[in-house]
Design an enzyme around this catalytic site. Structure first.
Site, PDB file in Angstrom:
ATOM      1  N   ASP A  42       0.819  -1.208   0.000  1.00 60.71           N
ATOM      2  CA  ASP A  42       0.000   0.000   0.000  1.00 60.71           C
ATOM      3  C   ASP A  42       0.852   1.257   0.000  1.00 60.71           C
ATOM      4  O   ASP A  42       2.018   1.240   0.425  1.00 60.71           O
ATOM      5  CB  ASP A  42      -0.904   0.025   1.238  1.00 60.71           C
ATOM      6  CG  ASP A  42      -2.191  -0.762   1.032  1.00 60.71           C
ATOM      7  OD1 ASP A  42      -2.425  -1.225  -0.094  1.00 60.71           O
ATOM      8  OD2 ASP A  42      -2.951  -0.910   2.015  1.00 60.71           O
ATOM      9  N   LYS A  64      -3.366   2.492  -2.076  1.00 61.96           N
ATOM     10  CA  LYS A  64      -4.661   2.595  -1.402  1.00 61.96           C
ATOM     11  C   LYS A  64      -4.542   3.719  -0.394  1.00 61.96           C
ATOM     12  O   LYS A  64      -3.891   3.596   0.631  1.00 61.96           O
ATOM     13  CB  LYS A  64      -5.030   1.293  -0.677  1.00 61.96           C
ATOM     14  CG  LYS A  64      -5.146   0.085  -1.554  1.00 61.96           C
ATOM     15  CD  LYS A  64      -6.339   0.158  -2.502  1.00 61.96           C
ATOM     16  CE  LYS A  64      -7.645   0.003  -1.786  1.00 61.96           C
ATOM     17  NZ  LYS A  64      -8.799  -0.011  -2.714  1.00 61.96           N
ATOM     18  N   MET A 180      -8.889   9.431   8.647  1.00 57.82           N
ATOM     19  CA  MET A 180      -9.382   9.967   7.368  1.00 57.82           C
ATOM     20  C   MET A 180     -10.504  10.982   7.579  1.00 57.82           C
ATOM     21  O   MET A 180     -11.520  10.976   6.888  1.00 57.82           O
ATOM     22  CB  MET A 180      -9.853   8.818   6.462  1.00 57.82           C
ATOM     23  CG  MET A 180      -8.739   7.860   6.072  1.00 57.82           C
ATOM     24  SD  MET A 180      -9.305   6.383   5.185  1.00 57.82           S
ATOM     25  CE  MET A 180      -9.881   5.362   6.557  1.00 57.82           C
TER      26      MET A 180
END
Length: 258
Positions: A42, A64, A180
């Site tokens: 990732d 990702k 996030m």
């Protein structure tokens, strides 16, 4: 029962690479990385982590990252399946922990459904690393009796979180750790303010544990101004709660670079 579920036809390791600092890898993670013939990596995996890969290993970067263009999940799962069935020792290397907002649950289900054995190697999740990086606990006998890990990035088409409800839970003495959440900062701020005072301490930690780590200590009301003024962005973790009071008392500057 279908025979393919009785005898695994391959094996994949879902390995947590931690928040970025290679010294935070577990010994089990290092062994898995060293043994891999194929690594699917990732974007958030620190470059130093790959020093443990064998020179002959094939490294495939499958980006990702929340809010950015990413490799389709279905493609990643098919690639893992194909390589495992071909006899490769496949390691899916993820930032943080595979089972904490890492889509490891989806990947494990998809692989096991095809008769491929899956082994999960835990890693230090970014929420824990972010709090530790600024010297804050996530729980404290006087300030926080528990912790909630949530994501501000909902699945496309899915309803977002009820931030007012989460704020009410935080008001009962829980630390709120938001992954996030920068892109949804205005929404989460408004929702949390329905249950929490604007003076509630809040920390933003960008790129926790990495050389480029930056952080700011502010309040719930000051979140948007702090993000704009300090130019903080993803990947970042927000920590909300009374456990941060100690940092304010010690005079931690709003802006500091590691």
């Amino acid at each position: 029962m279908n025979a393919r579920h009785d005898t695994p036809r391959g094996r994949v390791w879902l390995v947590g690479a931690g928040p970025g600092d290679p010294e935070l890898l577990t010994l089990k993670a290092v062994r898995a990385i060293r043994g891999a013939t194929v690594l699917l990596v990732d974007d958030l995996v620190g470059d130093g982590v790959l020093q443990y890969a064998r020179k002959s290993a094939r490294i495939v970067h499958v980006g990702k990252r929340g809010g950015c263009r990413s490799t389709p999940q279905a493609f990643i799962e098919q690639l893992m399946l194909r390589e495992a069935l071909a006899g490769e020792r496949v390691v899916r290397l993820k930032g943080g922990d595979p089972f904490v907002f890492g889509r490891g649950g989806e990947e494990a289900e998809a692989l096991r459904a095809q008769g491929v054995a899956v082994e999960v190697v835990n890693g230090i999740t970014a929420g824990l690393a972010a709090a530790t990086a600024i010297g804050a606990p996530l729980t404290h006998r006087e300030h926080a009796h528990g912790v909630m890990f949530v994501t501000g990035h909902a699945k496309d088409g899915a309803a977002g979180l009820d931030w007012a409800v989460l704020g009410a839970a935080a008001a009962q003495g829980l630390t709120l750790v938001i992954y996030m959440g920068v892109a949804q900062a205005a929404t989460l701020q408004a929702g949390l303010r329905a249950a929490l005072p604007g003076s509630t301490p809040l920390a933003v930690v960008q790129s926790a544990s990495r050389p480029e780590q930056r952080q700011a200590l502010t309040t719930l009301d000051g979140l948007l101004d702090t993000l704009a003024r300090e130019r903080l962005g993803s990947p970042a973790v927000l920590v909300v709660g009374e456990v941060l009071r100690g940092l304010a008392a010690l005079g931690m500057p709003e802006r500091a670079a590691a």
